[in-house]
Design an enzyme around this catalytic site. Structure first.
Site, mmCIF file in Angstrom:
data_model
loop_
_atom_site.group_PDB
_atom_site.id
_atom_site.type_symbol
_atom_site.label_atom_id
_atom_site.label_comp_id
_atom_site.label_asym_id
_atom_site.label_seq_id
_atom_site.Cartn_x
_atom_site.Cartn_y
_atom_site.Cartn_z
ATOM 1 N N HIS A 367 0.781 -1.236 0.000
ATOM 2 C CA HIS A 367 0.000 0.000 0.000
ATOM 3 C C HIS A 367 0.805 1.274 0.000
ATOM 4 O O HIS A 367 0.471 2.239 -0.669
ATOM 5 C CB HIS A 367 -1.007 -0.023 1.141
ATOM 6 C CG HIS A 367 -2.353 0.004 0.557
ATOM 7 N ND1 HIS A 367 -3.019 -1.135 0.222
ATOM 8 C CD2 HIS A 367 -3.075 1.034 0.109
ATOM 9 C CE1 HIS A 367 -4.131 -0.806 -0.380
ATOM 10 N NE2 HIS A 367 -4.196 0.501 -0.465
ATOM 11 N N CYS A 680 -7.398 -2.370 -13.636
ATOM 12 C CA CYS A 680 -6.908 -1.220 -12.866
ATOM 13 C C CYS A 680 -5.768 -1.571 -11.908
ATOM 14 O O CYS A 680 -5.414 -0.776 -11.053
ATOM 15 C CB CYS A 680 -8.048 -0.556 -12.106
ATOM 16 S SG CYS A 680 -8.804 -1.620 -10.878
HETATM 17 C C1 PEP Z 1 -5.912 -4.610 -7.282
HETATM 18 O O1 PEP Z 1 -5.994 -5.478 -6.403
HETATM 19 O O2 PEP Z 1 -5.393 -4.817 -8.392
HETATM 20 C C2 PEP Z 1 -6.426 -3.262 -7.053
HETATM 21 C C3 PEP Z 1 -6.485 -2.392 -8.046
HETATM 22 O O3 PEP Z 1 -6.813 -2.934 -5.795
HETATM 23 P P1 PEP Z 1 -5.804 -2.647 -4.583
HETATM 24 O O4 PEP Z 1 -4.441 -2.569 -5.150
HETATM 25 O O5 PEP Z 1 -6.241 -1.387 -3.942
HETATM 26 O O6 PEP Z 1 -6.024 -3.841 -3.715
#
Ligand code: PEP
Ligand code: MG
Length: 755
Positions: A367, A680
């Site tokens: 994160h 995404c």
């Molecule tokens: C993913 O898991 O690819 C995503 C876009 O969500 P996050 O990275 O916030 O878990």
């Protein structure tokens, strides 16, 4: 022989007097070795200092030939002194001449000495030199003498660290502490940052080493340990582990160390030898570091971190700032260096002053990395031991493209990087020129490029990058940086600001994706064995519908008359979409009953990030207005490889046949059902993997704003009709028979596609 406890204490007192004398560094060092030899009844005492070129140079001696000073040298690993430096350990030998590592240096005249005791001169676990005493007699030095010499070595470490000895070497070489070091890590966020080190957890600097009153120091240590134990017990019993940002196992390890009698005993011994309580903590910490650093077992490495944390806590208690050392003012070009860091902690810094981030841990999809990328901060992760190699204020370069960190770079390196920054600025300028070009491949395929966002700071990027909208708005970031649960009013304000900022462009809001590695400080979380597979994201929303409904309400308020796109994270079964649709439907009805203006259109989508969806794609497409592939999570669950664990996160290539088959299946099913599909995850933002995604049929991607330029430059030069059949054939060939990544690179090369 003298009484062991009084000896070192007396000696330290003498050293303090010598340190206070208004004399030059060489003279001071000469006096120190004479004093040590006298006090320890040794015929020889010598101090070797490690130079930046990796050579140990004799800086002072009592007993060896005086002309050997600044001319006798040993390489690391060479001779007994070299072995001590290499292994950061003490050698205590009654018959040094017959030790296999003994190297005879004729210029020193040491062939007549047999008894040998050498200790490393350590600072924060790093070796700066070696201190030796020798006797003609075949003697083994007592434990007390060993301890005493190690204690005195600390004083010398301080002399080296203050730079006092710099310039004494006859060769003009500088000392190791100021040596430029390059650390290779992994490239996490593009860009180059040059600036000054700011340690995220600053080391407590102990300057007062020598005690006035040993009994008083022993009392202070006892008191501090009691207080430390209390606070660790307290943290464990309160159970508010999430609030402290620490996990139970870490606290359990703290407790184990805090009650470790060996640790306390070693500190007490150091005090008995004349150190202050603070210096005793530092000495034992430094010894432990040096010892554990030789280990390769990852478990012991972890324990070293825990141990460091605990020792730092103890130092803070002793120095009277239990809440941490006074915060340093951020310089205007700060490079934050940390072992590990939470996303919210990064956001606490003044963004305008951060040029880079270096982490000992941290993977590409963890994160803090995602936030760093959103903020456009050059970041390198997995930079081993970097924290112990730097001091606050050191010059440092972070190369987020190559994954390199240059500590105390030479002027040549710095100049080269200034050039690189200039070059990158020019490249950015070229990307800016692409901003208004239609996002189309050479064979006329339109590709929608959107940005991922989550904070107000991201919003100007939509306009600047020329993105078509926000393809993923991570609503949890607002929750993660708040100290209390954001109220509906605050949520509405943020969502309205987002919609206002992008004007007519679409925004896809993702409902709260918390749990797993995203902890909210104010939300009590139950410790879970496998948080990534646990009670998180939409599962939490299903069980606590009030949370989800209040978020739906805030989104409806913000949308008022505009299109509202909402998607759910971590959907595992189609039934969850049904429940969510019902919930939002009820909110909408309630909303309209109260006379509020409904959105112009309401679109509800699902994120595909759990592999179970791959076998319910038809049903999913039917119930969803759109889907978005969260490739970060999908990949971690697909390969059963934790995205936040640096040992496995990059182990399996996403551009391999099995994963690409899965991604292709999703986009094909969407096309057949007429359900729009976007991707995404971080894959969308790297030109090479984006190339693969276009090749298997994706026409909509969402990525960090900084990636839009490079990905657009790639697709403007791409003829998808030439890529697709070739890639399909590779993916359909027996898995592992071809290197798809290499084939894509070769394709780009021959087609002249910039990557
Ligand atoms: C993913 O898991 O690819 C995503 C876009 O969500 P996050 O990275 O916030 O878990
Ligand atoms: Mg995800």
């Amino acid at each position: 022989m003298r009484a062991p406890a009084a000896g070192p204490r007396l000696l330290l007192r003498r050293l303090r007097e010598i340190m206070a004398e208004p004399i030059g560094a060489q003279e001071r060092l000469d006096m120190i070795v004479v004093e040590i030899a006298g006090n320890m009844v040794a015929e020889v005492c010598s101090a070797y200092v490690l130079r930046a070129d990796g050579v140990l140079e004799l800086f002072a001696t009592q007993g060896l030939k005086p002309e050997a000073v600044h001319s006798a040298t040993l390489r690391i690993g060479q001779g007994l002194v070299g072995v001590i430096a290499q292994e950061a350990r003490t050698l205590n030998l009654p018959d040094a001449q017959h030790h296999p590592a003994f190297a005879y240096l004729p210029e020193t005249g040491e062939e007549i000495y047999n008894g040998f005791l050498g200790v490393p001169i350590l600072r924060a676990g790093r070796t700066l030199g070696v201190l030796v005493v020798q006797n003609r007699a075949h003697r083994t030095y007592t434990d007390e003498e060993v301890e005493a010499l190690q204690t005195i070595a600390m004083v010398l470490a301080e002399m080296v660290a203050t730079g006092e000895l710099e310039g004494l070497s006859r060769t003009g070489a500088s000392l190791d502490l100021t040596r430029p070091i390059t650390v290779n890590g992994s490239a996490l966020c593009d860009g180059v940052g040059i600036g000054e080190v700011i340690l995220h957890e600053p080391r407590v600097v102990v300057t007062n080493l020598i005690a006035e009153d040993a009994a008083e120091e022993a009392r202070r240590l006892d008191e501090a340990i009691a207080s430390l134990r209390l606070s660790v017990d307290d943290m464990l019993s309160r159970g508010d582990i999430g609030a402290e940002g620490e996990h139970r196992e870490v606290l359990e390890a703290y407790r184990m160390f805090a009650y470790d009698r060996g640790w306390v005993r070693r500190m007490q011994e150091a005090i008995a030898n004349g150190l202050t309580a603070e210096a005793a903590v530092e000495k034992v910490q430094s010894d432990t570091r040096a010892r554990l650093q030789r280990q390769t077992d990852p478990y012991l490495w972890e324990r070293l971190h825990d141990f460091d944390d605990l020792a730092n806590r103890l130092l803070r208690v002793l120095m009277g700032h239990a809440d941490g050392p006074p915060a340093l003012a951020l310089p205007k070009d700060a490079i934050i260096v940390a072992r590990t860091m939470g996303a919210a902690e990064l956001l606490d810094y003044d963004r305008g002053r951060i040029r880079g981030l270096v982490l000992e841990e941290g993977g590409a999809t963890s994160h803090v990395t995602i936030v760093a990328r959103a903020l456009g901060i050059a970041t390198v992760g997995r930079a081993d031991s970097v924290v112990s190699l730097v001091e606050n204020g050191d010059r440092i370069i972070v190369d987020g493209d190559a994954g390199e960190v240059h500590v105390r770079p030479s002027t040549d390196v710095e100049t080269a990087y200034q050039g690189k920054i200039q070059f990158m600025a020019e490249r950015q300028q070229r990307y800016r020129l692409l901003r208004d070009k239609p996002s189309e491949t050479t064979d006329g395929q339109t590709v929608t490029l959107q940005v991922n966002a989550g904070l107000l700071v991201d919003l100007p990027h939509v306009e600047e990058s020329g993105a078509a909208g926000i393809g993923l708005f991570r609503t949890e970031l607002q929750f993660m940086i708040a100290s209390t649960m954001p109220r509906i009013r605050e949520q509405t304000a943020l969502y309205s600001a987002v919609l206002d900022a992008v004007g007519a462009k679409p925004v896809t809001f993702r409902t709260l994706d918390i749990g797993g590695d995203k902890v909210l400080p104010y939300l009590r979380s139950v410790p879970e064995e496998n948080p990534a597979l646990g009670w998180r994201a939409v599962r939490l929303g299903m069980d606590r519908p009030a949370l989800l409904r209040s978020q739906f309400r805030a989104l409806l308020h913000a949308a008022a008359g505009r299109e509202l796109r909402v998607m759910l994270p971590m959907v595992t079964e189609v039934g969850e979409m049904k429940v969510a649709r019902e919930l939002i439907g009820r909110e909408l009805a309630h909303f309209e009953r109260h006379g509020h203006r409904p959105p112009k259109a309401l679109k509800l989508g699902a994120m595909v990030e759990v592999p179970s969806l791959l076998w319910q794609l038809d049903e999913l497409m039917a119930i969803s207005d759109f889907v978005s592939v969260g490739s970060n999570d999908l990949l971690q669950f697909f390969n059963a490889a934790d995205r936040g664990n640096t040992r496995v996160a990059d182990r399996f290539d996403p551009l391999s046949a099995p994963f690409l088959r899965a991604l292709r299946q999703i986009v094909r099913t969407g096309a057949a059902a007429g359900t729009p599909v976007t991707l995404c995850g971080e894959l969308a933002g790297q030109p090479l993997s984006a190339l693969a995604l276009l090749g298997i049929g994706y026409r909509s991607l969402s990525m960090s704003a900084a990636s839009i330029g490079p990905v657009k430059a790639m697709l403007l030069a791409l003829d998808v009709s030439r890529l697709a059949p070739m890639l399909d054939a590779l993916i359909d060939a027996p898995a592992s028979s071809t290197d798809i990544r290499a084939a894509l690179r070769a394709f780009a090369e021959t087609e002249g596609i910039p990557l």
